[in-house]
Write an enzyme that holds these catalytic residues in place. Sequence first.
Site, PDB file in Angstrom:
ATOM      1  N   ARG A   1     -18.420  -0.311 -16.136  1.00 23.67           N
ATOM      2  CA  ARG A   1     -18.042  -0.112 -14.737  1.00 23.67           C
ATOM      3  C   ARG A   1     -16.614  -0.570 -14.473  1.00 23.67           C
ATOM      4  NH1 ARG A   1     -17.607   3.272 -12.030  1.00 23.67           N
ATOM      5  NH2 ARG A   1     -19.720   3.797 -12.672  1.00 23.67           N
TER       6      ARG A   1
ATOM      7  N   LYS B   1       2.827  -0.088  -0.304  1.00 26.17           N
ATOM      8  CA  LYS B   1       1.476   0.022   0.267  1.00 26.17           C
ATOM      9  C   LYS B   1       0.462   0.178  -0.869  1.00 26.17           C
ATOM     10  CE  LYS B   1       3.238   1.991   4.563  1.00 26.17           C
ATOM     11  NZ  LYS B   1       3.296   3.175   5.457  1.00 26.17           N
TER      12      LYS B   1
ATOM     13  N   LYS C   1      14.405  -2.760   7.415  1.00 21.05           N
ATOM     14  CA  LYS C   1      13.552  -1.792   8.081  1.00 21.05           C
ATOM     15  C   LYS C   1      13.626  -1.966   9.595  1.00 21.05           C
ATOM     16  CE  LYS C   1       9.625  -0.819   6.045  1.00 21.05           C
ATOM     17  NZ  LYS C   1       9.912   0.566   5.581  1.00 21.05           N
TER      18      LYS C   1
ATOM     19  N   GLU D   1      16.739   1.456   6.790  1.00 15.08           N
ATOM     20  CA  GLU D   1      15.893   2.484   7.405  1.00 15.08           C
ATOM     21  C   GLU D   1      16.359   2.755   8.833  1.00 15.08           C
ATOM     22  OE1 GLU D   1      11.251   2.431   7.526  1.00 15.08           O
ATOM     23  OE2 GLU D   1      11.973   1.470   9.365  1.00 15.08           O
TER      24      GLU D   1
ATOM     25  N   ASP E   1      13.330   7.814   8.626  1.00 17.26           N
ATOM     26  CA  ASP E   1      11.900   7.579   8.800  1.00 17.26           C
ATOM     27  C   ASP E   1      11.335   8.409   9.946  1.00 17.26           C
ATOM     28  OD1 ASP E   1       9.454   6.150   8.189  1.00 17.26           O
ATOM     29  OD2 ASP E   1       9.749   5.085  10.076  1.00 17.26           O
TER      30      ASP E   1
END
Length: 288
Positions: free
Chosen positions: A98, A133, A165, A199, A220
């Site tokens: 597994r 992410k 960002k 960004e 973005d």
Amino acid sequence: MLTPAHIDRVVSAALVEDAPWGDATGEVFLPASARARAELRAREPGVLAGGDVFAAAFRLTDPTVQVELAVADGTSFAAGDVLGQVEGPARAVVQAERIALNFTQRMSGIATLTRAFVDAVAGTGARITDTRKTTPGLRAFERHAVAAGGGVNHRFSLSDAVMAKDNHLAVLQQQGLDLTAAIRTARARLGHTMRLEVEVDRVEQIEPVIAGGVDVIMLDNFSLEDLARGVRIVAGRAIVEASGTVTLDTVGAIARTGVDVISSGALTHSVRSLDLGLDVAVHAGRDA
């Protein structure tokens, strides 16, 4: 990125989580002398990733288990293809199954989705890249899978590059600081090997950012029209990256705007594990 030491560390932790006091079922149902031979078989088409991780799960459970992979990471396969074989003590084969499949199915799902994105932008010159992410603790595994699918990796961590960002820019705005001047100050503090990316989410931010001397500018959540306009404004003065809600349905049109890089968190945070199976035939022997 995906070193043998890192593989062993993560896979060992997964094996302990799955069988902290051993495999109760295998110990009471399978004779200690039983041997098992199993095939790793594809139940749907895809791209393999995680072959070394698959093998490590068995090796770390019992070093006498033998794993032979029929295809390398990055190889496409069809439904029904045999991707590898496993042979060894039945208890160890069943115990590791597994964990071996969990890693390989997820990594192959990422590689398969990435390959679809790469194929969708073929001929445009745009490169497909991942984001941060990722699943905590599994970043190296998932980034390896993106590369196996033909994508390229973004910065691995916060330590690898300077990337300002929207929240960074919001703090600057609250402090009343000039964006161009702030970028130039940041650039002056950096070593010559460190890249600087900023960004933006509005067209009017592009020129002040470029004037600051960035290496990469991320556009973005821009519309296709504004992406193409942004590429014209930048005019080769920086690498142009597009990001924000990039899907397999939209990535081709985004690439055709002329951007250099397209980053997508969906490659790792929204992927479906590929359907792979381990078909085991057990042959019981007699204790010596």
